[in-house]
Write a protein that holds these residues in place. Sequence first.
Motif, mmCIF file in Angstrom:
data_model
loop_
_atom_site.group_PDB
_atom_site.id
_atom_site.type_symbol
_atom_site.label_atom_id
_atom_site.label_comp_id
_atom_site.label_asym_id
_atom_site.label_seq_id
_atom_site.Cartn_x
_atom_site.Cartn_y
_atom_site.Cartn_z
ATOM 1 N N ARG A 57 0.816 -1.205 0.039
ATOM 2 C CA ARG A 57 0.012 0.145 -0.105
ATOM 3 C C ARG A 57 0.818 1.432 0.051
ATOM 4 O O ARG A 57 1.561 1.486 1.108
ATOM 5 N N PHE A 58 0.942 1.942 -1.281
ATOM 6 C CA PHE A 58 1.786 3.036 -1.259
ATOM 7 C C PHE A 58 0.679 4.527 -0.926
ATOM 8 O O PHE A 58 -0.393 4.514 -1.588
ATOM 9 N N LEU A 59 1.280 5.433 -0.280
ATOM 10 C CA LEU A 59 0.454 6.650 -0.001
ATOM 11 C C LEU A 59 1.287 7.850 -0.810
ATOM 12 O O LEU A 59 2.629 8.136 -0.649
ATOM 13 N N LEU A 60 0.656 8.345 -1.655
ATOM 14 C CA LEU A 60 1.366 9.446 -2.669
ATOM 15 C C LEU A 60 0.787 10.813 -2.216
ATOM 16 O O LEU A 60 -0.353 10.869 -2.241
ATOM 17 N N ILE B 49 3.776 8.110 -11.531
ATOM 18 C CA ILE B 49 4.040 7.145 -10.651
ATOM 19 C C ILE B 49 2.984 6.518 -10.390
ATOM 20 O O ILE B 49 3.050 5.408 -10.143
ATOM 21 N N VAL B 50 1.813 6.978 -10.391
ATOM 22 C CA VAL B 50 0.625 6.321 -10.229
ATOM 23 C C VAL B 50 0.408 5.156 -11.323
ATOM 24 O O VAL B 50 0.102 4.137 -11.205
ATOM 25 N N GLU B 51 0.947 5.852 -12.541
ATOM 26 C CA GLU B 51 0.691 4.584 -13.688
ATOM 27 C C GLU B 51 1.596 3.650 -13.553
ATOM 28 O O GLU B 51 1.102 2.254 -13.843
ATOM 29 N N TYR B 52 2.794 3.839 -13.138
ATOM 30 C CA TYR B 52 3.938 2.941 -12.986
ATOM 31 C C TYR B 52 3.408 1.813 -11.846
ATOM 32 O O TYR B 52 3.483 0.690 -12.099
ATOM 33 N N LEU B 53 3.130 2.421 -10.826
ATOM 34 C CA LEU B 53 2.776 1.328 -9.499
ATOM 35 C C LEU B 53 1.347 0.678 -9.856
ATOM 36 O O LEU B 53 1.475 -0.302 -9.470
ATOM 37 N N GLN C 155 -7.296 -0.294 -8.120
ATOM 38 C CA GLN C 155 -5.892 -0.185 -7.224
ATOM 39 C C GLN C 155 -5.762 0.933 -6.803
ATOM 40 O O GLN C 155 -4.429 1.195 -6.423
ATOM 41 N N SER C 156 -6.572 2.054 -6.879
ATOM 42 C CA SER C 156 -6.293 3.516 -6.201
ATOM 43 C C SER C 156 -7.420 4.211 -5.717
ATOM 44 O O SER C 156 -8.539 3.626 -6.192
ATOM 45 N N LEU C 157 -7.118 4.996 -4.850
ATOM 46 C CA LEU C 157 -8.214 5.717 -4.142
ATOM 47 C C LEU C 157 -7.537 7.349 -4.103
ATOM 48 O O LEU C 157 -6.412 7.481 -3.707
ATOM 49 N N ALA C 158 -8.595 8.191 -4.206
ATOM 50 C CA ALA C 158 -8.138 9.546 -4.094
ATOM 51 C C ALA C 158 -8.738 10.180 -2.501
ATOM 52 O O ALA C 158 -9.867 9.818 -2.364
ATOM 53 N N VAL D 103 -2.432 2.102 -4.633
ATOM 54 C CA VAL D 103 -1.897 3.457 -4.315
ATOM 55 C C VAL D 103 -3.052 4.388 -3.988
ATOM 56 O O VAL D 103 -4.114 4.492 -4.522
ATOM 57 N N THR D 104 -2.819 5.122 -2.784
ATOM 58 C CA THR D 104 -3.627 6.234 -2.304
ATOM 59 C C THR D 104 -2.996 7.420 -2.572
ATOM 60 O O THR D 104 -1.827 7.849 -2.347
ATOM 61 N N VAL D 105 -3.789 8.411 -3.439
ATOM 62 C CA VAL D 105 -3.273 9.823 -3.503
ATOM 63 C C VAL D 105 -4.088 10.737 -2.792
ATOM 64 O O VAL D 105 -5.353 11.058 -2.923
#
Length: 112
Positions: free
Chosen positions: A15-18, A28-32, A60-63, A40-42
């Motif tokens: 789990r990445f926090l950007l 980086i979102v596209e790559y991860l 795979q992601s959340l804002a 990925v949480t932006v």
Amino acid sequence: MCIRDRYGLTVSMTRFLLLGSGLVSGPIVEYLCRFPSNFVTVCSAEINQAKALTSHHPSQSLAVHADATQPASLAPLIRSHDIVISYLPAPLHPPIAEECIKEKKKKKKKKK
């Protein structure tokens, strides 16, 4: 958290926090999100930008909206992620790093 990869093997999810949703955050979102084991949480003060970054990878992601000038308010987010990536302005790195140290997280800083 564990998931199954395309071969049916169990792999743990990272789990990445950007922090930040500026122009350099998109790649980086596209790559991860190329890797099914990543989530990925932006986190951004500009929620519409964060939503635009995550819209292509909804599973795979959340804002999320948060104010990075109040690092203590980010503690719950930092606690619930494995890796923190900060694309915030340089003056915000030290307080964010302090929160990461409190939560014992890895922090990757943007290189200039």
